[in-house]
Design an enzyme around this catalytic site. Structure first.
Site, short mmCIF file in Angstrom:
data_model
loop_
_atom_site.label_atom_id
_atom_site.label_comp_id
_atom_site.label_asym_id
_atom_site.label_seq_id
_atom_site.Cartn_x
_atom_site.Cartn_y
_atom_site.Cartn_z
CD GLU A 150 -2.76 1.00 2.59
OE1 GLU A 150 -3.28 2.03 3.06
OE2 GLU A 150 -2.96 -0.14 3.06
CD GLU A 154 -3.69 7.41 5.32
OE1 GLU A 154 -4.49 6.47 5.47
OE2 GLU A 154 -2.66 7.53 6.01
#
Length: 259
Positions: A150, A154
């Site tokens: 991943e 964010e």
């Protein structure tokens, strides 16, 4: 590494303009500026021809909204396709309170939009405006679960002037870098990006290289995802959830990828 020349287009975010962090080693981290790891790295903005999901033109083939299921753990919502709506050329993705409980037993709905295809090394970018709500995460990231690799961008609801970069390799994280943006990410659209190569990942904001990681880099093809969700149990990371600020909506203009 090869870097493409910048080409100004109407599809770029104006210059004024993930996924969950399950390890959460970033709790309490101090936001930093541009890291020394990117000294000499050229600026890079998205080219028009690299946009693969353009919400202004309806170019969304190969992407779909998650619906009817939940991540659980720190995700305090169920994905609802109705919370991902394209309107006036923009994808609006919201966290909303459910009427009663959701089918999965949550009090809230969130939104997630993902590619059906997996992509490998290359330059990934998004033009987005974050949701302004403490406890709500606005993201763009890539992900695969076999094994868990991943790469994250964010914006954490506790502070709209910061963005967190992170990545996981075979399920191992603790690679957070918290960057002080110098602007309110919920006030306008900005371009956020990362260049994922075999030996490094370089993150960008509005075309400017910010941080480069070089250890334990993910290697498996991943789906491209954007999502907006409310966190539970990690107030120090996400901020205490402010239900009174709902609906909390993040907006996206486009998603791009260049191998």
């Amino acid at each position: 590494m090869k870097f493409s020349l910048i080409k100004t287009t109407a599809f770029m975010c104006a210059a004024t303009c993930a996924a969950a962090a399950f390890s959460l080693a970033g709790c309490g981290r101090i936001a930093r500026g541009i890291d020394k790891s990117v000294e000499g790295v050229p600026n890079r903005l998205t080219r028009q021809e690299d946009i693969i999901a353009n919400f202004a033109t309806g170019q969304t083939e190969g992407f779909f909204a998650s619906h009817g299921w939940a991540n659980h753990q720190m995700f305090n919502c169920e994905w609802n396709g109705a919370n991902a709506v394209i309107e006036d050329g923009v994808m609006n993705m919201s966290v909303t309170r459910a009427e009663g409980q959701t089918p999965q037993g949550f009090d809230y709905y969130g939104a997630e939009y993902r590619s059906a295809e997996k992509f490998g090394y290359g330059f990934y970018s998004v033009c987005m405006k974050a949701a302004d709500c403490s406890g709500v995460i606005s993201s763009m990231f890539t992900y695969t679960n076999g094994p868990w690799d991943e790469i994250d961008i964010e914006i954490l609801g506790k502070n709209m002037t910061q963005v967190q970069f992170n990545y996981y390799t075979d399920g191992k994280g603790d690679h957070e870098y918290l960057y002080s943006l110098g602007f309110d990410a919920s006030a306008d659209f900005h371009e956020y990006a990362f260049d994922w190569q075999e030996d490094c990942i370089t993150w960008y904001v509005d075309g400017k290289a910010i941080y480069r990681a070089t250890k334990d880099i993910p290697s498996h093809p991943q789906q491209i995802m954007i999502n907006v969700w409310n966190c539970i149990g990690f107030d120090g990371w996400s901020g205490k959830f402010d239900e009174g600020a709902l609906p909390a909506t993040a907006q996206y203009k486009w998603i791009a990828y260049s191998p």
